[in-house]
Design an enzyme around this catalytic site. Structure first.
Site, short mmCIF file in Angstrom:
data_model
loop_
_atom_site.label_atom_id
_atom_site.label_comp_id
_atom_site.label_asym_id
_atom_site.label_seq_id
_atom_site.Cartn_x
_atom_site.Cartn_y
_atom_site.Cartn_z
N LYS A 19 5.91 -4.42 7.66
CA LYS A 19 6.84 -6.11 6.57
C LYS A 19 8.01 -5.84 6.97
CE LYS A 19 4.75 -2.13 2.70
NZ LYS A 19 3.39 -3.34 2.19
N ASN B 294 -3.29 3.44 -0.28
CA ASN B 294 -1.73 3.24 -0.70
C ASN B 294 -1.76 2.35 -2.10
OD1 ASN B 294 -0.50 0.38 -0.30
ND2 ASN B 294 -2.55 0.92 0.71
N MET C 271 1.90 0.82 -2.33
CA MET C 271 3.33 0.31 -1.58
C MET C 271 3.53 -0.51 -3.06
SD MET C 271 3.33 2.58 0.58
CE MET C 271 5.01 2.40 1.29
N PHE D 163 4.05 -4.11 -2.66
CA PHE D 163 5.05 -4.57 -2.06
C PHE D 163 6.84 -4.25 -1.63
CE2 PHE D 163 1.80 -8.48 -3.22
CZ PHE D 163 0.96 -8.06 -2.52
N SER E 80 -4.12 -7.78 -3.23
CA SER E 80 -3.59 -6.44 -2.92
C SER E 80 -3.90 -5.99 -4.75
CB SER E 80 -1.89 -6.17 -2.84
OG SER E 80 -1.41 -5.24 -3.38
N ASN F 94 -2.20 -3.32 -6.64
CA ASN F 94 -1.46 -2.51 -6.31
C ASN F 94 0.37 -3.59 -6.93
OD1 ASN F 94 -1.96 -0.26 -4.98
ND2 ASN F 94 -1.95 -1.43 -2.91
N THR F 95 0.13 -4.62 -7.08
CA THR F 95 0.76 -5.22 -8.07
C THR F 95 0.22 -5.30 -8.64
OG1 THR F 95 2.31 -6.23 -6.20
CG2 THR F 95 2.09 -7.40 -8.27
N LYS G 142 -6.17 -14.18 2.20
CA LYS G 142 -6.92 -12.97 2.26
C LYS G 142 -7.30 -11.92 0.90
CE LYS G 142 -5.09 -8.29 3.83
NZ LYS G 142 -4.53 -7.39 4.41
N ASN H 219 -9.00 -7.03 2.31
CA ASN H 219 -8.34 -6.19 1.89
C ASN H 219 -8.77 -4.52 1.50
OD1 ASN H 219 -4.81 -5.21 1.13
ND2 ASN H 219 -4.92 -7.38 0.22
N THR I 277 -4.95 1.48 9.08
CA THR I 277 -5.63 3.00 9.48
C THR I 277 -5.79 3.06 10.89
OG1 THR I 277 -5.50 2.37 7.15
CG2 THR I 277 -7.18 3.78 7.99
#
Length: 347
Positions: free
Chosen positions: A70, A115, A117, A119, A178, A180-181, A221, A250, A324
């Site tokens: 990252k 995940n 995470m 960002f 993503s 996750n945001t 992406k 993604n 992965t």
């Protein structure tokens, strides 16, 4: 050896702690002069593996996806494992811790990872400093927005990241996919996405003119959870904004046909690994066929074997990326894929 001895030991511990342990180990082995040994074990150099896309020459078509390095601290060491390119990030203008821990989960029965995470990174300006040293491999810069930046101001965040990395990466990846945001995936909608990519293209021309250098390739992406109608919109947007390509895909929010414990499956976040393989391949094939292969595609998602990689290429991918699969199968996977490509070329 990795699958028999190393992986079972590593999988005894928390996956995020293992991630940082792996970083320390790779850095340590390089510092004590073992990079040559690592290269001899994993690196294949052959002109037949080279690929030329959007003005760049890739040593081979197997890359490391964003999310592993990252903060751009290990890209040269990772190239010793045979990768043809390494993508750093996702990076945001301001440093952020990401989501609360625990936020990384192994689904061993499914050869998958969840995940959330969020960002987590040290900020784009820290990464830009890390990138000042000489690169042994092509570097992609994956950029996003800070969690607290509202979507109507997101373009500013992407422009800050673009400007900060312009001199130090070989291509850019715009991450709007993503899960996750909060709200990030809304930027995949046609109107905001077109506006974002057009602004980045204008900045690209401005910076390249000012610095008297070539413009930087920009890729998008996308999520695997888009409908066919949305994918058709993506094709139109790519052609309208004249960006250079797409990374498909993604992580997914789908939890279909998983074998792991119900409590694991219910964890929020993006799923990667073998359960994503078929869907990511479907998306690659759809984009390639419906666009008449009018733009390059980097395929990622569920690549755990050389056969999985060849399937992505046959579907229409020009390059592929691992993440992965690299965790589950070990660094030998890169070499296996490149050997399979050479074997196929020899037929």
């Amino acid at each position: 050896m990795y699958r028999l001895f190393i992986r079972p030991f590593l999988f005894l511990f928390d996956p995020e702690k293992v991630h940082y342990l792996s970083f320390f180990s790779i850095k340590f082995f390089s510092k004590i002069g073992l990079s040559g040994l690592i290269k001899s074990m994993f690196l294949i150099e052959d002109k037949r593996l080279e690929r030329e896309l959007f003005g760049l020459k890739f040593k081979n078509p197997v890359g490391l996806a964003a999310g592993f390095d990252k903060n751009a601290v290990l890209y040269n060491e990772l190239s010793d494992f045979g990768f043809g390119f390494v993508e750093i990030g996702t990076l945001t203008p301001k440093p952020q811790d990401g989501n609360p821990k625990k936020r990384l989960f192994r689904l061993k029965k499914d050869h998958a990872i969840i995940n959330r995470m969020g960002f987590n990174n040290n900020g784009v300006f820290d990464a830009a400093e890390q990138l000042k040293k000489e690169h042994k491999v092509l570097i992609g810069g994956n950029i996003g927005k800070n969690k607290n930046t509202p979507n109507n101001e997101a373009i500013k965040d992407y422009l800050i990241c673009f400007d900060a990395l312009f001199d130090d990466v070989d291509y850019f990846v715009v991450n709007v996919s993503s899960p996750n945001t909060p709200g990030l995936r809304e930027l995949q909608d046609k109107e905001p996405l077109t506006a974002l990519l057009n602004e980045l293209q204008l900045e690209n021309l401005k910076l390249s003119g000012r610095k008297n250098t070539a413009r930087k390739p920009i890729l998008l992406k996308i999520a695997p959870d888009l409908t066919n109608s949305q994918l058709l919109d993506i094709i139109e947007i790519v052609n309208t904004t004249k960006i250079d390509g797409v990374i498909a895909t993604n992580t997914t929010i789908s939890r279909d046909n998983l074998q792991s414990h119900a409590l694991l499956i219910e964890e929020a976040g993006g799923l990667s690994g073998e359960p994503l393989k078929n869907r990511s391949t479907e998306v690659i094939r759809f984009l390639a066929e419906k666009s008449n292969k009018s733009f390059p595609i980097i395929g990622v998602g569920g690549i755990h074997s050389a056969e999985d990689a060849l399937e992505k290429f046959e579907a229409g991918a020009d390059l592929i990326q691992l993440w992965t699969g690299f965790v589950y199968e070990g660094p030998g996977l890169v070499k296996k894929i490149n050997k399979a490509i050479l074997k196929k070329l020899a037929i």
